[in-house]
Design a protein around this motif. Structure first.
Motif, short mmCIF file in Angstrom:
data_model
loop_
_atom_site.label_atom_id
_atom_site.label_comp_id
_atom_site.label_asym_id
_atom_site.label_seq_id
_atom_site.Cartn_x
_atom_site.Cartn_y
_atom_site.Cartn_z
N SER A 94 113.43 28.04 3.74
CA SER A 94 112.02 28.14 3.40
C SER A 94 111.18 28.50 4.63
CB SER A 94 111.54 26.81 2.81
OG SER A 94 110.17 26.85 2.55
N GLU A 95 111.50 27.89 5.75
CA GLU A 95 110.78 28.20 6.99
C GLU A 95 111.01 29.64 7.43
OE1 GLU A 95 108.54 26.26 8.72
OE2 GLU A 95 108.72 25.00 6.93
N VAL A 96 112.24 30.08 7.38
CA VAL A 96 112.57 31.46 7.78
C VAL A 96 111.94 32.46 6.81
CG1 VAL A 96 114.48 33.11 7.99
CG2 VAL A 96 114.63 30.86 9.07
N LYS A 97 111.95 32.14 5.54
CA LYS A 97 111.36 33.03 4.55
C LYS A 97 109.88 33.23 4.79
CE LYS A 97 111.07 33.90 -0.43
NZ LYS A 97 109.90 34.72 -0.27
N LYS A 98 109.17 32.17 5.17
CA LYS A 98 107.74 32.30 5.49
C LYS A 98 107.54 33.30 6.62
CE LYS A 98 106.57 27.54 4.27
NZ LYS A 98 106.20 26.22 4.82
N ILE A 99 108.36 33.20 7.63
CA ILE A 99 108.26 34.12 8.78
C ILE A 99 108.53 35.55 8.33
CG2 ILE A 99 109.30 34.77 10.99
CD1 ILE A 99 109.96 31.74 11.32
N LEU A 100 109.61 35.74 7.57
CA LEU A 100 109.97 37.08 7.12
C LEU A 100 108.93 37.66 6.18
CD1 LEU A 100 113.81 36.62 6.60
CD2 LEU A 100 112.64 37.73 8.51
N ASP A 101 108.35 36.84 5.32
CA ASP A 101 107.29 37.32 4.44
C ASP A 101 106.07 37.75 5.24
OD1 ASP A 101 108.83 36.88 2.19
OD2 ASP A 101 107.85 35.00 1.65
N ASN A 102 105.76 36.99 6.27
CA ASN A 102 104.63 37.33 7.13
C ASN A 102 104.88 38.65 7.86
OD1 ASN A 102 102.12 36.97 8.37
ND2 ASN A 102 103.00 35.82 10.05
N ILE A 103 106.07 38.80 8.41
CA ILE A 103 106.44 40.05 9.09
C ILE A 103 106.36 41.21 8.12
CG2 ILE A 103 108.37 41.31 10.15
CD1 ILE A 103 109.23 38.59 11.38
N ASN A 104 106.89 41.01 6.93
CA ASN A 104 106.89 42.06 5.91
C ASN A 104 105.46 42.47 5.56
OD1 ASN A 104 108.35 43.76 4.10
ND2 ASN A 104 107.65 42.44 2.43
N SER A 105 104.58 41.50 5.37
CA SER A 105 103.21 41.85 4.99
C SER A 105 102.49 42.55 6.15
CB SER A 105 102.43 40.62 4.53
OG SER A 105 102.19 39.75 5.60
N LEU A 106 102.76 42.15 7.39
CA LEU A 106 102.15 42.81 8.54
C LEU A 106 102.64 44.26 8.69
CD1 LEU A 106 102.27 39.96 11.20
CD2 LEU A 106 100.21 40.92 10.13
N LEU A 107 103.93 44.45 8.51
CA LEU A 107 104.50 45.79 8.70
C LEU A 107 104.13 46.75 7.59
CD1 LEU A 107 108.10 44.96 9.96
CD2 LEU A 107 106.18 45.85 11.29
N PHE A 108 104.00 46.24 6.37
CA PHE A 108 103.82 47.13 5.23
C PHE A 108 102.49 46.95 4.52
CE2 PHE A 108 108.44 46.50 5.75
CZ PHE A 108 108.77 47.82 6.05
N LYS A 109 101.51 46.35 5.22
CA LYS A 109 100.22 46.09 4.59
C LYS A 109 99.49 47.38 4.19
CE LYS A 109 97.74 45.70 8.93
NZ LYS A 109 97.15 44.80 9.87
#
Length: 116
Positions: A94-109
């Motif tokens: 869950s902790e890692v997924k939050k990080i990856l989701d954040n990275i994903n939204s920043l990269l592909f916003k």
């Protein structure tokens, strides 16, 4: 530009590999894959799931056979999900997924679903 993008992606990968949350997730994942009790619980859950699915093809959803199989599947899944190492894994994931989701939204916003 391609070289800069490659360097940035390598830096991101290195940061992720050295992050304590990713390290913990990988450690727990290895422990799970070497744990015979978890493998047995997962197997029981898979067998119960297959049996339940097969019964749904034959009987109505409210039949006694299906209800019993559903209960057995629930218990098998609960036993697996409540195993301490699985609980630890789910928390770390869950902790890692939050990080990856954040990275994903920043990269592909700047990209929208309309482009596909």
């Amino acid at each position: 530009m391609d070289i800069k993008l490659f360097e940035l992606s390598q830096n991101l990968k290195n940061e992720m590999n050295n992050d304590s949350r990713f390290i913990l997730l990988n450690k727990v994942e290895k422990e799970i894959s070497n744990n015979e009790e978890i493998m047995a619980l997962a197997y029981k859950k898979d067998v119960a799931s297959t049996y339940y699915s097969d019964l749904l093809k034959i009987y109505k959803d409210d039949s006694k056979e299906v209800e019993l199989a559903r209960k057995n599947l629930y218990e098998a899944k609960k036993a697996l999900d409540s195993y301490p190492l699985i609980v630890e894994y789910n928390k770390a994931y869950s902790e890692v997924k939050k990080i990856l989701d954040n990275i994903n939204s920043l990269l592909f916003k700047d990209f929208s679903g309309d482009m596909l």
